[in-house]
Enzyme design. Structure first.
Site, PDB file in Angstrom:
ATOM      1  CB  CYS A   1      -0.998  -0.038   1.457  1.00  0.00           C
ATOM      2  SG  CYS A   1      -2.106  -1.414   1.241  1.00  0.00           S
TER       3      CYS A   1
ATOM      4  CG  HIS B   1      -1.527   3.408   4.734  1.00  0.00           C
ATOM      5  ND1 HIS B   1      -1.382   1.977   4.452  1.00  0.00           N
ATOM      6  CD2 HIS B   1      -0.778   3.504   5.656  1.00  0.00           C
ATOM      7  CE1 HIS B   1      -0.778   1.227   5.131  1.00  0.00           C
ATOM      8  NE2 HIS B   1      -0.311   1.880   6.257  1.00  0.00           N
TER       9      HIS B   1
END
Length: 553
Positions: free
Chosen positions: A55, A116
């Site tokens: 990610c 994130h």
């Protein structure tokens, strides 16, 4: 930056397209849901490649048009992504995202969903890594990500082995303390009081080190923010999909009369899987299939919103995933929870294996892009940055980019991708190189090392949960493994000098490409600021008594 767009005239603004970018989390290429309408009305990319199989580095590269290493978002060791919202790591304030560039061109920019890429640097509230500081004028969603600790009973994701070690240490110290107290009370032998006091405080310290950062993770990491305000802590996961969809739709409606960029970053399909009642049992493939059905429905609702406002012909819509599916995630009750990557080898966190980096890629723009077109050339998530710049008429100088403008390919004005070479990283380590020789259909992939699957013979790293990039966790190959993805997309049959006459040339050309690539990397550092720092923790209320619920009335 916020005022730089005022010089854009109304006529110029009206000629600029809108952008709706939709990214699913951990969606395997073999799992592409029924977004048939989006694909049939647009262009489908069959070799769309993420810059990393995890990610944080993948999203960093997507946002900046540059390999994550250039932004200091690579990693070493066991920790390969940001693990704590209160860590000081994140996308550097000095970096430039496509949102920043479009904001300077007069666009209203919004991010709904997962970020994130960090929040704070030095103190709570400096928001140096926050989306608002990286070009998004509006943010609603998860500054961290959705992970198992957010839902009771789903297990632990963050440093599970360290959590277990600390828990065992606490138990050993506790048993030792109780034993010594009993020995002292029974008079079996003399135990100094200072030793008992020392052991008592060690037990308190061990308990605090384990309990505070790890057992309270739902409070620390599982939060929702609107711009820079924490509005829910911990978040209610059950209603998250509907709230994110509503925010995305409302952003489009609010800004339909002037150029806008919406990055809709879905919380699906990362574990824990949602249990939305309307989609329970809708698929024949268990809860994972139900979640895919929900993703399909959400994408459909966003598309309907764009169409209903009459802005489809001036709106570029894009659908993708940040990387491949997580093969190692499954249990006996739910079955496979982490996806499937079709014929492609590997998955999430598996370096350069195709299953971890080949992702869906669909562009839809009625009136500008031919419906039903398929592009089989190598393309990258990093290509979005220069593509958006081009369409927004941004001609200002920029720094070193690794992506290319996709419009010539999408519009059929070019037959070949500008990506002759692509570089695939595992953390900060160059794992593999892809070469598409001019005048050839072949696409060669050269693997310098590969992750060691566990147990031996498995198709993933089931003993560690994710594959690692260093030391005993990888096998280096001399000579490197070479595959021709055009003839062997599943990377099942490595080439040899006997089977491929160009074998020596392939190694020679990729070696030269690596040297050229490395010459463009200057002062790149790994991201290692991942430890939990209480003074950086976003909080609604007075830390450490954080807690609030969003008012949805």
């Amino acid at each position: 930056l916020l005022t730089a767009g005022v010089c854009v005239t109304g006529e110029e603004a009206s000629n600029k397209p809108n952008f709706v970018l939709m990214m699913v989390d951990d969606l395997g290429i073999g799992d592409t849901p029924n977004i048939d309408r989006l694909a049939s009305e647009g262009v489908k990319l069959t070799q769309h490649i993420a810059a990393a199989p995890l990610c944080t580095p993948s999203r960093s590269a997507f946002m900046t048009g540059r390999y994550a290493l250039r932004s200091g978002m690579g990693s070493t060791g066991h920790v390969q992504v940001l693990l704590f919202l209160a860590g000081s790591g994140g996308l550097p304030p000095s970096e430039t995202t496509f949102a920043k560039r479009l904001q300077q061109q007069g666009y209203t920019t919004g991010l709904v969903g997962k970020w994130h890429l960090g929040v704070n640097c030095e103190y709570r509230g400096d928001h140096c890594h926050h989306p608002n500081q990286h070009g998004f004028s509006y943010f609603y969603g998860l500054p961290f990500t959705l992970f198992n600790d957010c839902v009771p009973g789903e297990g632990h994701d963050v440093l599970a082995d360290l959590q277990e070690t600390l828990q065992h240490l606490m138990m050993v110290l506790g048993v030792g303390l109780v034993t010594l107290v009993c020995v002292r009370l029974c008079g079996l032998f003399e135990v100094r009081l200072w030793l008992l006091v020392l052991l008592f405080f060690l037990c308190i310290l061990a308990t605090a080190v384990w309990y505070v950062p790890f057992m309270l993770l739902p409070t620390w990491n599982c939060i929702i923010m609107r711009n820079q305000e924490v509005i829910e802590q911990p978040m209610t996961v059950e209603t998250l999909p509907q709230r994110l969809l509503g925010e995305a739709q409302n952003f489009i409606k609010r800004n339909a009369d002037h150029p806008f960029l919406l990055f809709f970053s879905l919380a699906h399909i990362h574990t824990p899987l949602f249990k939305t009642p309307a989609f329970a049992g809708k698929s024949h493939h268990g809860r994972y299939g139900d979640n895919l059905e929900e993703v399909d429905w959400i994408i459909g609702k966003v598309t309907e919103t764009v169409d209903s406002l009459g802005i489809a012909n001036n709106t570029l819509m894009y659908f993708t995933s940040d990387h491949g599916g997580h093969l190692e995630v499954s249990d006996l009750q739910t079955g496979q929870k982490g996806g499937w990557n079709g014929i492609y080898k590997g998955g999430k966190a598996m370096g350069g294996w195709e299953g971890g980096i080949r992702v869906p890629g669909i562009f839809r723009w009625p009136g500008r892009l031919a419906a039903g077109k398929v592009v089989d050339e190598p393309t990258s998530l990093m290509d979005l940055y220069p593509t958006l710049k081009y369409l927004a008429k941004d001609t200002q100088p920029d720094r070193e980019l690794d992506g290319y403008n996709l419009m010539p390919l999408l519009e059929g004005k070019a037959a070949r991708s500008e990506h002759e070479f692509m570089f695939h990283y595992c953390g900060i380590y160059l794992n593999a190189v892809r070469w598409h020789p001019p005048g050839s259909d072949s696409i060669f992939k050269v693997h310098f090392f590969t992750p060691n699957f566990s147990p031996p013979g498995a198709g993933g790293c089931y003993e560690t949960g994710v594959c690692l990039c260093h030391g005993e966790h990888v096998t280096h190959h001399t000579p490197p493994l070479v595959y021709d993805l055009f003839h062997d997309p599943s990377e099942s049959h490595p080439l040899t000098p006997d089977t491929e006459p160009r074998f020596a040339k392939i190694l020679e050309q990729t070696a030269k490409a690596v040297e050229r690539h490395k010459s463009t990397l200057t002062n790149e550092q790994a991201s290692d600021d991942i430890l939990w720092r209480p003074w950086l923790q976003p909080c609604c209320g007075t830390f450490p008594f954080c807690g609030c619920k969003e008012d949805t009335a």
